[in-house]
Design a protein around this motif. Structure first.
Motif, PDB file in Angstrom:
ATOM      1  N   ALA A  37      54.642  27.891  47.001  1.00  0.00           N
ATOM      2  CA  ALA A  37      53.826  27.166  46.233  1.00  0.00           C
ATOM      3  C   ALA A  37      52.570  27.769  46.554  1.00  0.00           C
ATOM      4  CB  ALA A  37      53.647  25.662  46.748  1.00  0.00           C
ATOM      5  N   GLY A  38      52.157  28.409  47.585  1.00  0.00           N
ATOM      6  CA  GLY A  38      50.781  29.102  47.872  1.00  0.00           C
ATOM      7  C   GLY A  38      50.793  30.350  47.260  1.00  0.00           C
ATOM      8  N   LEU A  39      51.912  30.920  46.826  1.00  0.00           N
ATOM      9  CA  LEU A  39      51.702  32.338  46.021  1.00  0.00           C
ATOM     10  C   LEU A  39      50.908  32.228  44.884  1.00  0.00           C
ATOM     11  CD1 LEU A  39      52.839  35.186  46.054  1.00  0.00           C
ATOM     12  CD2 LEU A  39      54.808  34.314  44.777  1.00  0.00           C
ATOM     13  N   LEU A  40      51.401  31.130  44.170  1.00  0.00           N
ATOM     14  CA  LEU A  40      50.727  31.015  42.903  1.00  0.00           C
ATOM     15  C   LEU A  40      49.042  30.812  42.809  1.00  0.00           C
ATOM     16  CD1 LEU A  40      53.399  28.769  40.880  1.00  0.00           C
ATOM     17  CD2 LEU A  40      52.907  31.174  40.540  1.00  0.00           C
ATOM     18  N   ALA A  41      48.885  29.937  43.880  1.00  0.00           N
ATOM     19  CA  ALA A  41      47.314  29.733  44.144  1.00  0.00           C
ATOM     20  C   ALA A  41      46.643  31.176  44.776  1.00  0.00           C
ATOM     21  CB  ALA A  41      47.168  28.672  45.313  1.00  0.00           C
ATOM     22  N   LEU A  42      47.299  31.785  45.460  1.00  0.00           N
ATOM     23  CA  LEU A  42      46.795  33.202  46.031  1.00  0.00           C
ATOM     24  C   LEU A  42      46.751  34.136  44.929  1.00  0.00           C
ATOM     25  CD1 LEU A  42      45.964  34.342  48.398  1.00  0.00           C
ATOM     26  CD2 LEU A  42      48.425  35.379  48.804  1.00  0.00           C
ATOM     27  N   THR A  43      47.492  33.957  43.846  1.00  0.00           N
ATOM     28  CA  THR A  43      47.659  34.934  42.770  1.00  0.00           C
ATOM     29  C   THR A  43      46.474  34.569  41.750  1.00  0.00           C
ATOM     30  OG1 THR A  43      50.132  35.076  42.790  1.00  0.00           O
ATOM     31  CG2 THR A  43      48.591  35.474  40.769  1.00  0.00           C
ATOM     32  N   VAL A  44      45.831  33.251  41.650  1.00  0.00           N
ATOM     33  CA  VAL A  44      44.805  32.849  40.992  1.00  0.00           C
ATOM     34  C   VAL A  44      43.593  33.420  41.601  1.00  0.00           C
ATOM     35  CG1 VAL A  44      43.445  31.361  40.223  1.00  0.00           C
ATOM     36  CG2 VAL A  44      45.925  31.088  39.649  1.00  0.00           C
ATOM     37  N   LEU A  45      43.561  33.206  42.995  1.00  0.00           N
ATOM     38  CA  LEU A  45      42.380  33.505  43.626  1.00  0.00           C
ATOM     39  C   LEU A  45      42.092  35.048  43.926  1.00  0.00           C
ATOM     40  CD1 LEU A  45      42.716  30.925  46.730  1.00  0.00           C
ATOM     41  CD2 LEU A  45      40.941  31.006  44.739  1.00  0.00           C
ATOM     42  N   THR A  46      43.377  35.768  44.172  1.00  0.00           N
ATOM     43  CA  THR A  46      43.031  37.114  44.241  1.00  0.00           C
ATOM     44  C   THR A  46      42.689  37.774  43.000  1.00  0.00           C
ATOM     45  OG1 THR A  46      44.966  37.241  45.603  1.00  0.00           O
ATOM     46  CG2 THR A  46      44.454  39.321  44.764  1.00  0.00           C
ATOM     47  N   GLY A  47      43.242  37.264  41.774  1.00  0.00           N
ATOM     48  CA  GLY A  47      42.732  37.828  40.472  1.00  0.00           C
ATOM     49  C   GLY A  47      41.224  37.269  40.245  1.00  0.00           C
ATOM     50  N   LEU A  48      40.710  36.174  40.418  1.00  0.00           N
ATOM     51  CA  LEU A  48      39.233  35.908  40.346  1.00  0.00           C
ATOM     52  C   LEU A  48      38.415  36.828  41.342  1.00  0.00           C
ATOM     53  CD1 LEU A  48      39.269  31.923  40.146  1.00  0.00           C
ATOM     54  CD2 LEU A  48      38.811  33.604  38.587  1.00  0.00           C
ATOM     55  N   GLY A  49      39.041  37.358  42.620  1.00  0.00           N
ATOM     56  CA  GLY A  49      38.333  38.035  43.289  1.00  0.00           C
ATOM     57  C   GLY A  49      38.183  39.274  43.019  1.00  0.00           C
ATOM     58  N   VAL A  50      39.302  39.951  42.244  1.00  0.00           N
ATOM     59  CA  VAL A  50      39.326  41.359  41.663  1.00  0.00           C
ATOM     60  C   VAL A  50      38.119  41.393  40.555  1.00  0.00           C
ATOM     61  CG1 VAL A  50      40.429  42.783  40.333  1.00  0.00           C
ATOM     62  CG2 VAL A  50      41.659  41.916  42.459  1.00  0.00           C
ATOM     63  N   VAL A  51      38.168  40.373  39.751  1.00  0.00           N
ATOM     64  CA  VAL A  51      37.198  40.295  38.667  1.00  0.00           C
ATOM     65  C   VAL A  51      35.705  39.972  39.019  1.00  0.00           C
ATOM     66  CG1 VAL A  51      36.444  39.076  36.487  1.00  0.00           C
ATOM     67  CG2 VAL A  51      38.851  39.341  37.015  1.00  0.00           C
ATOM     68  N   LEU A  52      35.338  39.344  39.922  1.00  0.00           N
ATOM     69  CA  LEU A  52      34.138  39.052  40.363  1.00  0.00           C
ATOM     70  C   LEU A  52      33.570  40.015  41.492  1.00  0.00           C
ATOM     71  CD1 LEU A  52      34.253  35.119  41.006  1.00  0.00           C
ATOM     72  CD2 LEU A  52      33.340  36.451  38.849  1.00  0.00           C
ATOM     73  N   PHE A  53      34.432  40.802  41.947  1.00  0.00           N
ATOM     74  CA  PHE A  53      34.034  41.786  42.821  1.00  0.00           C
ATOM     75  C   PHE A  53      32.963  42.752  42.668  1.00  0.00           C
ATOM     76  CE2 PHE A  53      34.281  45.745  45.424  1.00  0.00           C
ATOM     77  CZ  PHE A  53      33.878  45.205  46.674  1.00  0.00           C
ATOM     78  N   PRO A  54      33.128  43.342  41.517  1.00  0.00           N
ATOM     79  CA  PRO A  54      32.194  44.409  41.050  1.00  0.00           C
ATOM     80  C   PRO A  54      30.893  43.720  40.793  1.00  0.00           C
ATOM     81  CG  PRO A  54      33.912  44.618  39.878  1.00  0.00           C
ATOM     82  CD  PRO A  54      34.285  43.665  40.481  1.00  0.00           C
ATOM     83  N   PHE A  55      30.627  42.323  40.718  1.00  0.00           N
ATOM     84  CA  PHE A  55      29.373  41.708  40.480  1.00  0.00           C
ATOM     85  C   PHE A  55      28.862  41.145  41.750  1.00  0.00           C
ATOM     86  CE2 PHE A  55      31.475  40.848  36.563  1.00  0.00           C
ATOM     87  CZ  PHE A  55      30.516  41.177  35.582  1.00  0.00           C
ATOM     88  N   LEU A  56      29.701  40.981  42.770  1.00  0.00           N
ATOM     89  CA  LEU A  56      29.423  40.605  44.236  1.00  0.00           C
ATOM     90  C   LEU A  56      28.861  41.801  44.891  1.00  0.00           C
ATOM     91  CD1 LEU A  56      32.186  38.006  45.093  1.00  0.00           C
ATOM     92  CD2 LEU A  56      29.754  37.845  44.547  1.00  0.00           C
TER      93      LEU A  56
END
Length: 115
Positions: A37-56
């Protein structure tokens, strides 16, 4: 048909029934299998982190500089979509319909010369 032939035939039939039962139980277990179950949530969080990292990190892309970021976000979105759908092989957007199994069975029979 002798008694020995009948016993051999019966043993062969019972062995085939056991094989079919084992295969059916394995397919049922595979259909119930899910990723953690945690794998799907971790996938979403990691994807968001990758997209937002350049802005951060302080990047402020403008114009065409944002195109690679949008392409990466789209690919990550497709990956997340696939991760969610792989958890439900018989329902959802990527569902496997019974027609696929029927077609595969017909192809196996054609290849083996059985039809």
């Amino acid at each position: 048909m002798t008694t020995d032939d009948a016993r051999d035939t019966r043993a062969d039939v019972l062995a085939e029934i056991r094989n079919l039962s084992t295969a059916r139980h394995q397919r049922a277990a595979d259909a119930r299998a899910r990723p953690p179950a945690g794998l799907l949530a971790l996938t979403v969080l990691t994807g968001l982190g990758v997209v937002l990292f350049p802005f951060l990190a302080g990047a402020r892309p403008r114009g065409m500089e944002i195109a690679p970021l949008l392409a990466m976000a789209a690919m990550l979105g497709v990956g997340v979509y696939l991760a969610f759908n792989i958890s439900h092989p018989f329902t959802g957007g990527l569902a496997i319909e019974p027609d696929a199994f029927t077609a595969a069975l017909q192809e196996f029979q054609r290849i083996s010369g059985g039809g």
